[in-house]
Design a protein around this motif. Sequence first.
Motif, PDB file in Angstrom:
ATOM      1  N   UNK A 107      29.750-114.767  96.583  1.00  0.00           N
ATOM      2  CA  UNK A 107      29.500-113.428  96.015  1.00  0.00           C
ATOM      3  C   UNK A 107      28.474-113.470  94.890  1.00  0.00           C
ATOM      4  N   UNK A 108      27.481-112.589  94.954  1.00  0.00           N
ATOM      5  CA  UNK A 108      26.436-112.582  93.933  1.00  0.00           C
ATOM      6  C   UNK A 108      26.972-112.192  92.559  1.00  0.00           C
ATOM      7  N   UNK A 109      28.013-111.401  92.566  1.00  0.00           N
ATOM      8  CA  UNK A 109      28.600-110.992  91.285  1.00  0.00           C
ATOM      9  C   UNK A 109      29.425-112.103  90.647  1.00  0.00           C
ATOM     10  N   UNK A 110      29.670-113.177  91.401  1.00  0.00           N
ATOM     11  CA  UNK A 110      30.463-114.277  90.885  1.00  0.00           C
ATOM     12  C   UNK A 110      31.856-114.320  91.500  1.00  0.00           C
ATOM     13  N   UNK A 122      33.167-116.466  87.317  1.00  0.00           N
ATOM     14  CA  UNK A 122      32.288-117.639  87.345  1.00  0.00           C
ATOM     15  C   UNK A 122      30.997-117.274  88.066  1.00  0.00           C
ATOM     16  N   UNK A 123      29.880-117.437  87.383  1.00  0.00           N
ATOM     17  CA  UNK A 123      28.591-117.135  87.987  1.00  0.00           C
ATOM     18  C   UNK A 123      28.299-118.095  89.135  1.00  0.00           C
ATOM     19  N   UNK A 124      27.727-117.566  90.210  1.00  0.00           N
ATOM     20  CA  UNK A 124      27.396-118.414  91.370  1.00  0.00           C
ATOM     21  C   UNK A 124      25.933-118.318  91.778  1.00  0.00           C
ATOM     22  N   UNK A 125      25.191-117.354  91.196  1.00  0.00           N
ATOM     23  CA  UNK A 125      23.803-117.172  91.615  1.00  0.00           C
ATOM     24  C   UNK A 125      22.944-118.394  91.338  1.00  0.00           C
ATOM     25  N   UNK A 127      23.545-121.417  91.775  1.00  0.00           N
ATOM     26  CA  UNK A 127      23.664-122.463  92.784  1.00  0.00           C
ATOM     27  C   UNK A 127      22.648-122.318  93.910  1.00  0.00           C
ATOM     28  N   UNK A 128      22.116-121.096  94.103  1.00  0.00           N
ATOM     29  CA  UNK A 128      21.139-120.879  95.174  1.00  0.00           C
ATOM     30  C   UNK A 128      19.740-121.289  94.761  1.00  0.00           C
ATOM     31  N   UNK A 129      19.552-121.731  93.536  1.00  0.00           N
ATOM     32  CA  UNK A 129      18.249-122.185  93.063  1.00  0.00           C
ATOM     33  C   UNK A 129      18.125-123.690  93.261  1.00  0.00           C
ATOM     34  N   UNK A 130      16.921-124.117  93.556  1.00  0.00           N
ATOM     35  CA  UNK A 130      16.703-125.543  93.811  1.00  0.00           C
ATOM     36  C   UNK A 130      17.010-126.389  92.583  1.00  0.00           C
ATOM     37  N   UNK A 131      16.699-125.868  91.397  1.00  0.00           N
ATOM     38  CA  UNK A 131      16.895-126.639  90.176  1.00  0.00           C
ATOM     39  C   UNK A 131      18.355-126.979  89.909  1.00  0.00           C
ATOM     40  N   UNK A 132      19.274-126.244  90.509  1.00  0.00           N
ATOM     41  CA  UNK A 132      20.697-126.506  90.292  1.00  0.00           C
ATOM     42  C   UNK A 132      21.425-126.841  91.589  1.00  0.00           C
ATOM     43  N   UNK A 133      21.243-126.013  92.625  1.00  0.00           N
ATOM     44  CA  UNK A 133      21.944-126.255  93.889  1.00  0.00           C
ATOM     45  C   UNK A 133      21.528-127.558  94.541  1.00  0.00           C
ATOM     46  N   UNK A 134      20.218-127.806  94.615  1.00  0.00           N
ATOM     47  CA  UNK A 134      19.746-129.055  95.204  1.00  0.00           C
ATOM     48  C   UNK A 134      20.159-130.255  94.364  1.00  0.00           C
ATOM     49  N   UNK A 135      20.212-130.067  93.055  1.00  0.00           N
ATOM     50  CA  UNK A 135      20.653-131.147  92.174  1.00  0.00           C
ATOM     51  C   UNK A 135      22.102-131.524  92.452  1.00  0.00           C
ATOM     52  N   UNK A 136      22.945-130.535  92.736  1.00  0.00           N
ATOM     53  CA  UNK A 136      24.344-130.801  93.074  1.00  0.00           C
ATOM     54  C   UNK A 136      24.436-131.641  94.344  1.00  0.00           C
ATOM     55  N   UNK A 137      23.620-131.314  95.349  1.00  0.00           N
ATOM     56  CA  UNK A 137      23.637-132.064  96.611  1.00  0.00           C
ATOM     57  C   UNK A 137      23.194-133.505  96.375  1.00  0.00           C
TER      58      UNK A 137
END
Length: 283
Positions: A107-110, A122-125, A127-137
């Motif tokens: 959910x975009x609203x968290x 909890x914010x989730x937006x 995670x869809x960015x490369x700087x954070x989501x790809x770092x998690x992977x």
Amino acid sequence: MRSCQESFDAYILRSLGGDYGERLLPRGVDITLCDQVFLIASGLIWNVYFAALALAAGFFVATALAVAKFSENPFLSKPASGFIFLFRGSPLFIQFFFAYEVFILLPRAGIEINLIFTTITAETRWLARATSGALVVLWLNTSAYTAEIFYGALRAIPKGDLEAADAYGMSGFTKFRRIIWPTMMRLAWPSYTNEAIFLTHATTLVFFSGFPAWQQSGDALYYARYFADQTFNPFVSYPIVAAYFIVLTLVVIGLFGMANKRLNRHLPQTVRPKFRFRPQYIR
């Protein structure tokens, strides 16, 4: 035709976005060799960012996973073994793609978390960015590979060292801190160096997967592909990327070599193992 100094000023920090350089990328006949050299160097900032943070975070998680897998308690060893098998058994590119698809479905609203007395979102937006989501992977992937390396080192610790620690009456944590963990590091370090090099190279997959490049701010290979498409000549931009990564690999080897000397500083110079780079071509 812009000069090399103008290209440096315009593009050396272009990958950071915002006000750190030209907003528009060079096109067609306006592209110079200096444009390619400096813009690809700018993209290398993100490769270093992904590799450094993923390795730093993955090191501690890998240690915990290795100890858990080595444990005789099945409630610890089974989940750790399953995690390691999952991330070592699937291609990294597929992990990027699958993670991005999962992250954008959140959910975009968290996500609302009910704590009985209050509800937090909890914010989730991010995670869809490369700087954070790809770092998690990358973090989870290198944790799994490094954990298997550390697990193998744990199994290779001489029993005599452990028996000597028991004879001195060391407690469990003291024995781990003074005997098990340092020995594990010394045994695992050469293979761990190969993992660090592989992960550094694997950062080039980030913008080839589902994670988008915001405002055309990508890594080194992202810009190399852009130049190859614009100039129809891949024999300039891709060798530049290769040269940068060779230098980056030499830096990793140098840093890990110094750490290897530090780990073996207690040994006499004549019997101290020399650090040798053994590339791991097949992972």
